[in-house]
Design a protein around this motif. Structure first.
Motif, mmCIF file in Angstrom:
data_model
loop_
_atom_site.group_PDB
_atom_site.id
_atom_site.type_symbol
_atom_site.label_atom_id
_atom_site.label_comp_id
_atom_site.label_asym_id
_atom_site.label_seq_id
_atom_site.Cartn_x
_atom_site.Cartn_y
_atom_site.Cartn_z
ATOM 1 N N GLY A 160 0.795 -1.137 0.221
ATOM 2 C CA GLY A 160 -0.099 0.036 0.100
ATOM 3 C C GLY A 160 0.760 1.299 -0.007
ATOM 4 O O GLY A 160 0.610 2.131 -0.820
ATOM 5 N N THR A 161 1.876 1.450 0.962
ATOM 6 C CA THR A 161 2.490 2.787 1.209
ATOM 7 C C THR A 161 3.658 2.642 0.194
ATOM 8 O O THR A 161 4.110 3.595 -0.402
ATOM 9 C CB THR A 161 3.254 2.740 2.493
ATOM 10 N N GLY A 162 4.290 1.352 0.075
ATOM 11 C CA GLY A 162 5.777 1.100 -0.931
ATOM 12 C C GLY A 162 5.115 1.757 -2.257
ATOM 13 O O GLY A 162 5.893 2.385 -3.013
ATOM 14 N N ARG A 163 4.144 1.039 -2.791
ATOM 15 C CA ARG A 163 3.725 1.369 -4.265
ATOM 16 C C ARG A 163 3.305 2.853 -4.404
ATOM 17 O O ARG A 163 3.783 3.518 -5.240
ATOM 18 C CB ARG A 163 2.461 0.755 -4.528
ATOM 19 N N ALA A 164 2.744 3.469 -3.534
ATOM 20 C CA ALA A 164 2.153 5.056 -3.631
ATOM 21 C C ALA A 164 3.623 5.924 -3.504
ATOM 22 O O ALA A 164 3.508 6.890 -4.467
ATOM 23 C CB ALA A 164 1.112 5.288 -2.286
ATOM 24 N N VAL A 165 4.519 5.517 -2.563
ATOM 25 C CA VAL A 165 5.626 6.473 -2.735
ATOM 26 C C VAL A 165 6.445 6.271 -3.792
ATOM 27 O O VAL A 165 6.948 7.134 -4.521
ATOM 28 C CB VAL A 165 6.573 5.883 -1.354
ATOM 29 N N SER A 166 6.389 4.916 -4.329
ATOM 30 C CA SER A 166 7.282 4.869 -5.565
ATOM 31 C C SER A 166 6.901 5.431 -6.729
ATOM 32 O O SER A 166 7.397 6.126 -7.662
ATOM 33 C CB SER A 166 7.501 3.219 -5.828
ATOM 34 N N GLU A 167 5.450 5.519 -6.869
ATOM 35 C CA GLU A 167 4.681 6.297 -7.888
ATOM 36 C C GLU A 167 4.811 7.716 -8.060
ATOM 37 O O GLU A 167 4.658 8.348 -9.083
ATOM 38 C CB GLU A 167 3.250 5.828 -7.868
ATOM 39 N N GLN A 168 5.426 8.229 -6.655
ATOM 40 C CA GLN A 168 5.588 9.596 -6.723
ATOM 41 C C GLN A 168 6.956 9.919 -7.366
ATOM 42 O O GLN A 168 7.576 11.277 -7.376
ATOM 43 C CB GLN A 168 5.459 10.109 -5.169
ATOM 44 N N GLY A 169 7.858 9.052 -7.500
ATOM 45 C CA GLY A 169 8.913 9.228 -8.322
ATOM 46 C C GLY A 169 10.453 8.606 -7.439
ATOM 47 O O GLY A 169 11.355 8.697 -7.991
ATOM 48 N N ALA A 170 10.129 8.635 -6.143
ATOM 49 C CA ALA A 170 11.411 8.256 -5.286
ATOM 50 C C ALA A 170 11.917 6.635 -5.605
ATOM 51 O O ALA A 170 11.262 5.777 -5.943
ATOM 52 C CB ALA A 170 10.887 8.096 -3.784
ATOM 53 N N LYS A 171 13.311 6.762 -5.797
ATOM 54 C CA LYS A 171 13.869 5.463 -6.234
ATOM 55 C C LYS A 171 14.807 4.769 -5.342
ATOM 56 O O LYS A 171 15.038 3.619 -5.133
ATOM 57 C CB LYS A 171 14.657 5.792 -7.357
#
Length: 405
Positions: A160-171
């Motif tokens: 839930g959180t990991g995907r959302a943060v990754s979708e914001q561009g963080a790598k």
């Protein structure tokens, strides 16, 4: 010297007294034994606010709302503090089953204590409802035909959180990890999610449970120069680590992400400190009109807002009661078969229990409001989006549960 009348009267009184005693004794002998539930959680340490005595109150509310009886027998709740120690959880569970004929065990916080209770449940053939332990292994490699993992788990919150943060561009991520089963499982689940999204865990630092000082661990995390600081811990450890990260000036350079946080922790931290944090939870106060109504009743009773764990305590107990009534039996195998065949839909959530014991329900991506966004007391979160449970919890292939054929 007694008169003839008094002589005749005394035996009559004695006979009446004996008859009354006999009637009372018969009534007592025929009174049905209670159906006992045993609830073990952290009642005194850093997880106690998230579950604790409030969890016991929630279960008691479920008992009362169900009418106080099960199969015509009164329902009685036993509760105790496991002190986050597996040996205490095991000993108390066994004692309750052996001496009090406890039919249902309810596990609050801590994976190790839930596993200890689970071994007793397996041996004694008792249903175990798991609400506060989050390791996804509980319905994976360590699954059991007698366990229901009701609330959430590390796989769901990581996705839930990991995907959302990754979708914001963080790598790039650095993780501060609780050094015990829950933290290790969450670390593995987050790593899998981040890598699947094309990101990388560049540093992972493990800190002991109930650490007094997080400075040395945070220095290591800061040195990674990652974009994201992921807190793979919970309770007081999470709150103290976030406070320290703010004080050390780490968070302006690294975006803090709470992989597991509860409503009471946000309220304790305050919106100035917690504002902007994004996290995934299984339930929140305004999920639905039914959730809000239950929240208001709980608050009237405790003067505290409930957490998702406490809502899960209530809901899971109610689901058990309904399954027992439907099965017309306390036999654990029959109750589990009924639970897994029942559609669940109440103030907590809507979904079904899979063959591995995992209750699959929707989750919610939430963000803590800033002080400027909040309209007043307890207006702490904004819903980013609802997350379908089928996209979060482990599939049959992923779970690798031996009993899920």
């Amino acid at each position: 010297m007694p008169t003839p009348t008094s002589l005749r009267f005394r035996p009559t009184l004695s006979a009446c007294a004996l008859a009354c005693c006999a009637i009372t004794g018969t009534a007592q002998a025929q009174a049905p034994a209670p159906v006992r539930l045993g609830f073990l959680t952290d009642m005194s340490s850093q997880y106690s606010d998230g579950d604790g005595k409030g969890g016991a109150t929630a279960i008691q509310m479920a008992i009362e709302d169900f009418g106080g009886k099960l199969l015509g027998r009164p329902i009685e709740l036993l509760s105790a503090d496991h002190q986050n120690k597996a040996d205490i959880a095991s000993t108390k569970s066994r004692e309750w089953v052996d001496t009090q004929d406890v039919q249902l065990l309810i596990a609050g916080t801590n994976t190790a204590t839930a596993l200890a209770m689970g071994q007793v449940a397996n041996e004694k053939k008792r249903v175990l409802l798991i609400n506060g332990a989050y390791s996804s292994n509980l319905t994976g490699s360590q699954c059991s035909p007698y366990w229901v993992h009701y609330n959430s788990d590390t796989t769901a919150i990581a996705r839930g959180t990991g995907r959302a943060v990754s979708e914001q561009g963080a790598k790039t991520w650095a993780l501060l990890v609780a050094d015990y089963t829950f933290g290790h499982t969450l670390e593995a689940d987050v790593t899998h999610v981040v890598q699947a999204q094309g990101g990388q865990i560049v540093k992972s630092v493990r800190a002991p449970f109930h650490a007094n000082d997080f400075s040395s661990y945070l220095v290591q995390v800061q040195a990674s120069k990652a974009e994201i600081l992921g807190f793979a811990n919970a309770g007081g450890d999470f709150m103290n680590a976030l406070k320290a990260a703010r004080e050390f000036g780490i968070t302006p350079k690294m975006k803090p992400v709470a992989l597991m946080v509860f409503a009471n922790e946000v309220e304790s931290l305050g919106l100035k400190l917690a504002g902007g944090l994004m996290f995934t939870d299984s339930w929140y106060w305004d999920r639905s009109p039914e959730a809000r109504a239950w929240t208001d009743r709980y608050y009237a009773r405790t003067k505290k807002m409930p957490t998702s764990l406490q809502a899960s305590d209530y809901s899971s107990a109610m689901s058990y009661f309904k399954a027992v009534e439907k099965a017309q039996s306390l036999d654990a195998d029959k109750v589990m078969q009924t639970l897994k065949s029942m559609p669940l839909n109440d103030m907590f959530g809507k979904g079904k229990i899979e063959p591995n014991g995992r209750y699959v329900h929707d989750m919610y991506l939430l963000q803590v409001k800033t002080p400027e966004e909040s309209k007043g007391k307890h207006d702490s979160f904004k819903l980013i989006k609802a997350l379908p449970g089928e996209t979060l919890f482990a599939s049959k292939q992923e779970a690798q549960c031996p009993i899920w054929k």
